[in-house]
Design an enzyme around this catalytic site. Sequence first.
Site: not given
Ligand code: LMR
Length: 397
Positions: A130, A212, A247
């Site tokens: 991420w 996470d 979520k």
């Molecule tokens: C995402 O990956 O879209 C979500 O976790 C929201 C974010 O804060 O990026």
Amino acid sequence: MFESLEIIPQDPILSLMGEFLADQNPNKVDLGVGVYKTEDGQTPVLASVKTAEQYRWQNEASKSYIGGPGNIEFNQLMRVLALGAEHPALAQNRVASIQAPGGCGSLRLGAELINRIEPGKTIWMSKPTWANHVPLFGEAGLSIAEYPYYDRENCAVRFAQMCQTLEQQAKAGDVVLLHACCHNPCGADLNNEQWQTLAELCKAKGLVPFLDMAYQGFGSGLAEDTFGVRTMAATVDEMFVAISCSKNFGLYRERIGLLMVIAADSHGAEASGSQLINLARGIWSMPPAHGAALVATILSSDELRQQWQGEVKEMRDRINGLRSQAVAKLNKACGGADFSFIEKEFGMFSFLGIGPEQVQRLKQEFGIYMVNSSRINVAGLNAGNMDYFAESVAKVL
Ligand code: LMR
């Protein structure tokens, strides 16, 4: 003092949200930011949350501060939700936790604690991960290294390479960031056997896992999705878990999460807990009350907990159903291409596997929004936009 500042672009996921809102295309489809959506494209407040809010409105007696660690009942219930009531670390007082603003607040606080223990310590992240993991840990001062994770050619986890990299390149004491379930962005998760192997590897090498867990319940089930957390916690002596309630409780804007530290002994846990409170005091001082109170109300009531579990199952089942439908539609529309991997992945996200130019064309010509990496939020699909989506993908391929 501000003249020297450069204007910097927004985070790609956040800027996509803005672009989608501004788009006038009546057929636009939002597969960008990771929020759950119903068949009619809404992100509603869960019914269990509404009831908990009503209860809170009637019963809240004070708006005074709730103290450094946050809501104590929330802390206790969340620890058990993640670890199970019987986990020996709980009985041995080896667990410390603190309420934090969302998954991000929890991750950042963990990063700050690590950097306090050893400035510049290395944290290994999956490639890809991420995007926000990088600033959350990097800006706290940690050094970021990567282990291979997703094989875009074969749409599968590169488990052997992941283990080999950690085995050969990580050193004792390094932290390893892992997605507990529903990998963001690829949706490809470790299976139970792989978790077991990885836990043994971390133990043998003295690596510190940092899990996470932002999507508990969205993969295979609320308990099933903790397999990685529980396996690690049963194997290694020290680890971190950052949990988000955004979520699975649908509490996105309430910013509610928990950071949990499991230490080798009760002193380590007590010391970590005190350091976390001290760090938080220097950042947000004391946490907000609302989200934690709602989660605590739901988890402590048999009736509300059951209702919430049903709501999580409904969200999970809908996403899994959409995954199957998307595979059927895409395979049909894009004759020859095989999207069946989407059905084997978990949670809200999968890579579509198309290039950045095709992603741009989908946005500009068809109003279909996804992250540049071709990550789609599967929950943004529905009966009304599925054909349009599949046909548009076929057109840009
Ligand atoms: C995402 O990956 O879209 C979500 O976790 C929201 C974010 O804060 O990026």
